[in-house]
Scaffold this active site. Structure first.
Site, mmCIF file in Angstrom:
data_model
loop_
_atom_site.group_PDB
_atom_site.id
_atom_site.type_symbol
_atom_site.label_atom_id
_atom_site.label_comp_id
_atom_site.label_asym_id
_atom_site.label_seq_id
_atom_site.Cartn_x
_atom_site.Cartn_y
_atom_site.Cartn_z
ATOM 1 N N ASN A 11 65.941 10.310 50.735
ATOM 2 C CA ASN A 11 64.650 10.826 51.205
ATOM 3 C C ASN A 11 63.636 10.565 50.096
ATOM 4 O OD1 ASN A 11 62.444 12.285 52.002
ATOM 5 N ND2 ASN A 11 63.534 14.210 52.321
ATOM 6 N N ARG A 85 65.405 8.769 55.393
ATOM 7 C CA ARG A 85 64.410 9.534 56.151
ATOM 8 C C ARG A 85 63.121 8.718 56.214
ATOM 9 N NH1 ARG A 85 60.584 14.312 54.244
ATOM 10 N NH2 ARG A 85 59.770 14.851 56.291
ATOM 11 N N HIS A 174 59.237 17.205 61.821
ATOM 12 C CA HIS A 174 60.427 18.049 61.616
ATOM 13 C C HIS A 174 61.506 17.775 62.665
ATOM 14 C CE1 HIS A 174 57.749 21.203 59.419
ATOM 15 N NE2 HIS A 174 58.437 20.508 58.522
ATOM 16 N N ASN A 205 57.713 24.936 53.507
ATOM 17 C CA ASN A 205 56.359 24.713 52.984
ATOM 18 C C ASN A 205 55.472 24.182 54.104
ATOM 19 O OD1 ASN A 205 56.379 25.526 50.228
ATOM 20 N ND2 ASN A 205 57.862 23.893 49.886
ATOM 21 N N ARG A 235 48.461 24.224 54.142
ATOM 22 C CA ARG A 235 47.684 23.628 55.246
ATOM 23 C C ARG A 235 47.154 24.729 56.157
ATOM 24 N NH1 ARG A 235 52.491 19.958 56.656
ATOM 25 N NH2 ARG A 235 52.405 18.335 55.072
ATOM 26 N N GLY A 327 62.096 30.997 57.352
ATOM 27 C CA GLY A 327 62.783 31.452 58.569
ATOM 28 C C GLY A 327 64.191 31.959 58.296
ATOM 29 N N GLU A 380 68.844 18.979 57.285
ATOM 30 C CA GLU A 380 68.307 17.666 57.686
ATOM 31 C C GLU A 380 69.130 16.525 57.103
ATOM 32 O OE1 GLU A 380 64.403 19.479 56.488
ATOM 33 O OE2 GLU A 380 63.645 17.898 57.776
HETATM 34 P P1 ADP Z 1 60.443 22.645 52.251
HETATM 35 O O1 ADP Z 1 59.569 22.665 53.456
HETATM 36 O O2 ADP Z 1 59.768 22.105 51.035
HETATM 37 O O3 ADP Z 1 61.832 22.092 52.496
HETATM 38 P P2 ADP Z 1 61.772 25.224 52.202
HETATM 39 O O4 ADP Z 1 62.351 25.054 53.573
HETATM 40 O O5 ADP Z 1 62.715 25.276 51.051
HETATM 41 O O6 ADP Z 1 60.630 24.179 51.882
HETATM 42 O O7 ADP Z 1 60.918 26.586 52.221
HETATM 43 C C1 ADP Z 1 60.146 26.986 51.148
HETATM 44 C C2 ADP Z 1 59.534 28.346 51.491
HETATM 45 O O8 ADP Z 1 60.600 29.267 51.734
HETATM 46 C C3 ADP Z 1 58.693 28.901 50.348
HETATM 47 O O9 ADP Z 1 57.518 29.504 50.863
HETATM 48 C C4 ADP Z 1 59.611 29.994 49.796
HETATM 49 O O10 ADP Z 1 58.905 31.045 49.179
HETATM 50 C C5 ADP Z 1 60.283 30.474 51.066
HETATM 51 N N1 ADP Z 1 61.482 31.267 50.757
HETATM 52 C C6 ADP Z 1 62.637 30.855 50.210
HETATM 53 N N2 ADP Z 1 63.462 31.917 50.012
HETATM 54 C C7 ADP Z 1 62.792 33.017 50.434
HETATM 55 C C8 ADP Z 1 63.095 34.408 50.509
HETATM 56 N N3 ADP Z 1 64.244 34.886 50.073
HETATM 57 N N4 ADP Z 1 62.162 35.238 51.029
HETATM 58 C C9 ADP Z 1 60.971 34.765 51.469
HETATM 59 N N5 ADP Z 1 60.633 33.465 51.436
HETATM 60 C C10 ADP Z 1 61.524 32.595 50.930
#
Ligand code: ADP
Length: 397
Positions: A11, A85, A174, A205, A235, A327, A380
């Site tokens: 990726n 990717r 996604h 993110n 965003r 999530g 992914e």
């Molecule tokens: P990306 O889109 O870069 O792959 P991720 O799927 O890793 O990112 O998600 C990153 C987000 O998940 C950030 O906003 C981070 O703060 C949030 N996050 C990760 N762990 C937790 C947690 N335990 N509680 C709340 N938010 C979390």
């Protein structure tokens, strides 16, 4: 001992290169890593061998040099195929594709649709093909899963010639995550994928949601670019289409500055004035930071509003699914979001939600809830590995 059959996943982003190795068909991750801050003095390659971790300093390394360092770390492995990717496949690609000069040209022709992503993806593809010339390379597109949208879902209400001549339409992103999570959700719901209707919220993110009907994407919140739809880390998501003109007229900002503002200074960061990171915002909100609280409220309300809209594309709903870093990990965001869906009879079970559905096959809803709600971790890289593996099996059989 012979090296196991494996697939490499690559990726390649604008300043980073992530990789992972999966044994196949066992689907076990053997190794993963990331080269970051490429083309700067601080470039590093971090490798996680699962039993040990290492960091190599590779000052000034560009993508090609990073790929050489990754190839050295992978020495001894004999990959069956390499999955790449690729963010944007336009309307040309609805599934994974074996890479050759013709397909590289086709990916290039989609670069104007994803100018930050496709060129970086192609750098990774070219570097990997030079280093692994005898191995089949497979492109897996973020947009491909949404090619099943019908025109009522993918067209903007703008003059039709803009679609015909410029291919301006909603594409969605996604897709690899949604595809993986849809198949996992079907397994957890004990249904066949072709009989699975779910709404998946990928909250990382970048954030987007997708309605899946009979295993296929029928609508999604991102559009021509990943900027449309939900509130995200930096965003804005949906804004009034007249906002650009208004900002230009009243703040003197140029178009490129406005786009930059909406992509990198907005969303959770813009509202809170503090951070784009949900963990930081949750901690600040708990300590009384009013704008962190506001950012969280807006994030959840807008998400709930969007998933109510996505319900219009379904004739039946089996479950709401949460995935992505937020999530999967934030019980608060799930609770606040689902609270807005009370009118639809959605009720979460507080304890199951706090435990992220562990021990309950992902389920976080109360037994009285009209709809199931599940937490389903995404993967992914594994989905790309599956595609890369299947692409060569299919062509060899
Ligand atoms: P990306 O889109 O870069 O792959 P991720 O799927 O890793 O990112 O998600 C990153 C987000 O998940 C950030 O906003 C981070 O703060 C949030 N996050 C990760 N762990 C937790 C947690 N335990 N509680 C709340 N938010 C979390």
């Amino acid at each position: 001992m012979d090296a196991p059959d494996c697939v490499i996943v690559i990726n390649c982003g604008s300043s980073s290169l992530k990789f992972a190795v999966f044994s196949m068909p066992a689907e076990q991750c053997l190794m993963k890593g990331i080269a970051e801050r490429l083309s700067t003095d601080d470039a590093t390659l971090k490798i996680d061998h699962l039993t040990e971790k290492s960091t190599l300093v590779i000052p000034g390394a560009d993508h090609h040099q990073a790929m050489v360092a990754v190839a050295a770390a992978l020495e001894g492995l004999r990959p069956l195929s390499i999955g790449h990717r690729v963010v944007h496949g336009g309307e040309a690609f609805s599934q994974a594709l074996r890479i050759d000069e013709v397909s590289i040209a086709a990916i290039e022709s989609c670069s104007h649709l994803a100018p930050l992503h496709n060129p970086a993806n192609l750098i990774g593809i070219r570097a990997a093909r030079l280093l692994f010339p005898a191995v089949p390379h497979i492109a897996v597109f973020d947009t491909a899963f949404h090619q099943s949208l019908t025109s009522e879902a993918f067209l903007y209400a703008i003059p039709y010639w803009l679609y015909e001549e410029k291919k301006i339409r909603r594409y969605g992103f996604h897709g690899t995550s949604f595809r993986y999570v849809a198949s996992e959700s079907a397994r957890l719901l004990d249904k066949s994928l072709l009989d699975t209707n779910v709404i998946i919220m990928h909250l990382g993110n970048g954030c987007s949601a997708c309605a899946i009907r009979n295993g296929k994407s029928v609508d999604t919140t991102m559009g021509l670019t990943p900027s449309e739809g939900l509130v995200m880390g930096t965003r804005s998501g949906d804004v009034d289409p007249a906002l650009h003109q208004f900002l230009q007229d009243h703040s003197g900002m140029r178009l490129a500055e406005i786009t930059h503002l909406l992509n990198t200074q907005s969303g959770l960061l813009g509202i809170s004035g503090l951070s784009n990171d949900m963990r930081t915002l949750e901690q600040a909100a708990a300590q009384g930071h009013a704008r962190a609280q506001l950012a969280i409220q807006i994030f959840c309300y807008r998400l709930a509003k969007s998933i109510c809209g996505l319900m219009a594309s379904l004739d039946r709903l089996d479950a709401f699914i949460f995935t992505g870093g937020i999530g999967e990990n934030s019980s608060q965001i799930r609770q606040l979001t689902m609270h807005h869906l009370q009118i639809h009879g959605v009720i979460l079970d507080a304890e199951r939600n706090l435990l992220h559905g562990r021990d309950h096959h992902g389920a976080i809803h109360d037994d009285q809830s009209r709809f199931a709600c599940l937490v389903v971790p995404t993967n992914e890289e594994l989905m790309i590995a599956r595609d890369a593996y299947q692409a060569i099996h299919f062509s060899n059989s």
